[in-house]
Scaffold this active site. Structure first.
Site: not given
Ligand code: GDP
Ligand code: MN
Length: 379
Positions: A101, A189
């Site tokens: 992530y 993101e």
């Protein structure tokens, strides 16, 4: 403004962040022909401005063009989390070694961008952050110094990478940070950022741009306005184009306030006195005379506005500017009565300017509301 995955990936590629090969499709035919060009197994991805599509069935895998056709047919038109699927992204299916992530968002408390990174990619990242905060790497970025390669490499190292992989991951993070700053991102993101044989790929992409910065991104601004078509009325869209926050209702009193809270309170007060608003326009903070003139003209030009109620409680919005704006607008649109409640910064001067032009002013919202509703009663 939330970009869809395929739009965000376009921006990513412009910044040199690698993504899987693929294209957007709006029909099963288009989807299968994209799959043919890509060759091999593909992923069919519903394009929605919400997360967790995988869990809700919005991500499908297919090995042949005819399977892609069927999956696309099954997805287009159905709803996930109450949003209809109109677009799909057809992408090559990649071999995943690791799912990471990586995100850049704003830390409001520290007033800076913060880098978020974790080895627990591909899953619900909010859960990782709340249940196992030690698995989330956080790095505040000093806006003056910016993100330097030693910061980026530090993050890559913390994720367990060294040498060439660390360099690659660090380099990718630098690009993502640059993108966040230049695109005025509230959030960008990559979940998951995947490690593949020869590097890293952004398998998913999210980019939320600050609406207040859209004047710097005219193409996105146009896109946002296009997305209002069919959703907002023509006048509401026209208002958005002029940068005004304006909503139409079904009464006959035009409402202008400064700030969302005061504007809502004004609507409530009008209702309380038995009136009905035709619309409302929120001036926001610090409106100048020109902006106020435009706003007043815009609300007056709505045929349903029979009376205009301007309610300004000045902080950074100045009373004299407000009054000048209203008087300017009246030169064009005389006829419809205007009632003003004006308090706060430079209130005496503002009230004097209004009085000299014969416009009624009051010091409380209730007094003004009563008069406004009374005027409607007479009409
Ligand atoms: P989200 O559920 O909306 O976050 O959609 P994602 O694009 O993140 O996809 C969800 C999950 O599907 C990923 O975490 C992966 O595990 C899987 N996935 C997506 N694309 C690929 C791919 O190309 N290859 C493989 N093996 N898995 C994928
Ligand atoms: Mn994802």
């Amino acid at each position: 403004m939330k970009l869809l995955e395929y739009e965000a990936k376009e921006v990513f590629r412009n910044y040199g962040i690698p993504t899987p090969e693929g294209s957007m499709a709006t029909s099963p035919e288009e989807a299968s022909s994209i799959a043919k060009v890509l060759g091999g197994s593909v992923v069919v991805k519903a394009q929605l401005p919400v997360g967790g599509r995988g869990k809700s069935g919005g991500i499908r895998f297919a090995d042949t063009a005819s399977q892609v056709f069927d999956e696309a047919k099954g997805l287009l038109g159905i709803k996930i989390k109450d949003v209809e699927i109109k677009k799909l992204l057809i992408e090559e299916k990649v071999e995943i070694l690791e799912e990471l992530y990586l995100g850049v968002t704003i830390d409001r408390m520290h007033k800076c961008y913060v880098i978020l990174a974790s080895n627990e990619g591909g899953v619900d990242i909010e859960e990782v952050a709340s249940k196992t905060p030690d698995k989330m790497i956080r790095l505040m970025v000093d806006p003056i110094i910016g993100l330097r390669s030693y910061h980026a490499n530090f993050v890559a190292k913390k994720l367990g990478y060294s040498r060439k992989r660390m360099q690659q991951l660090g380099d990718l993070l630098l690009k993502l940070y640059k993108l966040a700053v230049e695109m005025d991102a509230e959030l960008t993101e990559i979940n998951p950022l995947v490690e593949v044989k020869d590097g890293f790929l952004a398998v998913d992409a999210r980019l939320n741009v600050d609406n207040n910065a859209l004047f710097r991104h005219s193409r996105l601004r146009e896109k946002l306005i296009e997305s209002y078509l069919g959703e907002l009325s023509d006048r509401e869209i026209e208002a958005r184009k002029r940068g005004l926050i304006y909503v139409e209702l079904d009464g006959n009193i035009g409402i202008i306030g400064n700030g969302a809270g005061l504007t809502m309170a004004t609507l409530d007060t009008i209702m309380l006195y038995g009136g009905r608003a035709a619309n409302f326009l929120d001036l926001g903070g610090g409106a100048t005379a020109d902006r106020i003139r435009d706003a007043v003209e815009f609300v007056l030009s709505d045929a349903r506005t029979k009376v205009l109620f301007v309610n300004v409680l000045g902080g950074i919005t100045r009373g004299d500017e407000t009054a000048r704006g209203i008087v300017e607008a009246c030169k064009v649109h005389d006829g419809k009565p205007i009632v003003v409640r004006l308090m706060g910064t430079k209130q005496e001067e503002g009230q004097r300017i209004l009085r000299e032009s014969g416009i009624q002013t009051f010091e409380t919202m209730e007094q003004a509301a009563e008069v406004v509703v009374g005027l409607m009663g007479e009409g």
